[in-house]
Design a protein around this motif. Structure first.
Motif, mmCIF file in Angstrom:
data_model
loop_
_atom_site.group_PDB
_atom_site.id
_atom_site.type_symbol
_atom_site.label_atom_id
_atom_site.label_comp_id
_atom_site.label_asym_id
_atom_site.label_seq_id
_atom_site.Cartn_x
_atom_site.Cartn_y
_atom_site.Cartn_z
ATOM 1 N N ILE A 98 0.951 -1.338 0.016
ATOM 2 C CA ILE A 98 0.073 -0.022 0.119
ATOM 3 C C ILE A 98 0.680 1.234 0.018
ATOM 4 C CG2 ILE A 98 -2.118 -1.177 1.169
ATOM 5 C CD1 ILE A 98 -1.232 0.051 3.810
ATOM 6 N N TYR A 99 2.047 0.996 0.295
ATOM 7 C CA TYR A 99 3.038 2.335 0.306
ATOM 8 C C TYR A 99 3.860 2.345 -0.975
ATOM 9 C CZ TYR A 99 1.794 2.067 5.126
ATOM 10 O OH TYR A 99 1.100 1.843 6.298
ATOM 11 N N GLN A 100 3.453 1.636 -1.951
ATOM 12 C CA GLN A 100 4.010 1.399 -3.195
ATOM 13 C C GLN A 100 5.465 0.978 -3.129
ATOM 14 O OE1 GLN A 100 2.167 1.968 -6.119
ATOM 15 N NE2 GLN A 100 0.689 2.076 -4.573
ATOM 16 N N ASN A 101 5.732 0.197 -2.118
ATOM 17 C CA ASN A 101 7.039 -0.774 -2.072
ATOM 18 C C ASN A 101 6.787 -1.869 -2.846
ATOM 19 O OD1 ASN A 101 8.382 1.136 0.085
ATOM 20 N ND2 ASN A 101 6.595 0.359 1.278
ATOM 21 N N ILE A 102 7.924 -2.384 -3.432
ATOM 22 C CA ILE A 102 7.938 -3.625 -4.212
ATOM 23 C C ILE A 102 8.276 -4.720 -3.112
ATOM 24 C CG2 ILE A 102 9.032 -4.983 -6.047
ATOM 25 C CD1 ILE A 102 9.450 -2.442 -7.775
ATOM 26 N N ALA A 103 7.553 -5.656 -3.267
ATOM 27 C CA ALA A 103 7.806 -6.757 -2.295
ATOM 28 C C ALA A 103 7.771 -8.003 -3.024
ATOM 29 C CB ALA A 103 6.540 -6.836 -1.279
ATOM 30 N N VAL A 104 8.929 -8.691 -3.073
ATOM 31 C CA VAL A 104 9.069 -10.129 -3.692
ATOM 32 C C VAL A 104 9.186 -11.160 -2.652
ATOM 33 C CG1 VAL A 104 10.547 -11.327 -4.895
ATOM 34 C CG2 VAL A 104 10.470 -8.963 -5.415
#
Length: 181
Positions: A152-158
């Motif tokens: 939701i904070y526009q962080n890319i999560a892999v």
């Protein structure tokens, strides 16, 4: 003429292999009631490890190795709790809403074209509600082995999965939303 014939045969064979991958993934996912796995999660270079259980539809319980952090989804809400924080979100406002919905995944996978990566992964890219979600499957055993999202904070999560077990006995109590401290 021979070149044209060989090209047509190669394209046809490639399409059959891709269709077979997709069908195998769909069949494997249809037969999956739940998953238990260890994971590695990278959010903007911050790497964390832990263990998760997913139970379809839309339930998840994850324990991180550090910080006494847990994530729980009961199918409607998603809670992220640690010793110092407590966040509760409507599940349908997160990318996990799609990842934890087996019927949604089955529908999308059947509609999408796959991408083969390094002859070891099958990737499907789902674009839904202004969110892009990449789902990865092992090309050899067709297990779900990870996903990439934006939080939701526009962080890319892999998130990468390993030591995967499916259709284990699961205690439903783990999906109970924890109380805020």
């Amino acid at each position: 003429m021979l070149r044209l014939f060989l090209l047509v045969c190669l394209i046809s064979l490639s399409s059959e292999v891709n269709a077979n991958n997709k069908n195998q993934i769909i069949n494997k996912l249809k037969d999956t009631l739940n998953l238990n796995f260890d994971f590695e999660q990278d959010i903007n270079g911050k790497i964390e490890f832990g263990n998760c259980t997913i139970q379809y539809p839309k339930k998840m319980f994850c324990v991180y190795d550090r910080k006494n952090k847990v994530i729980v989804s009961n199918g409607k809400s998603l809670v992220i709790k640690s010793t110092s924080s407590y966040y509760r979100y409507p599940l349908d406002k997160t990318p996990l809403n799609f990842i934890l919905d087996k019927n949604f995944l089955l529908k999308k996978i059947s509609e999408l074209n796959e991408e083969i990566i390094n002859n070891s992964l099958v990737k499907f890219t789902i674009n839904e509600n202004n969110q892009s979600i990449e789902i990865f499957f092992d090309i050899n055993n067709y297990n779900l082995i990870g996903w990439q999202t934006k939080d939701i904070y526009q962080n890319i999560a892999v998130t990468l999965l390993y030591s995967i077990k499916s259709n284990q006995i699961v205690d439903e109590k783990i999906f109970k939303i924890p109380l805020q401290n």
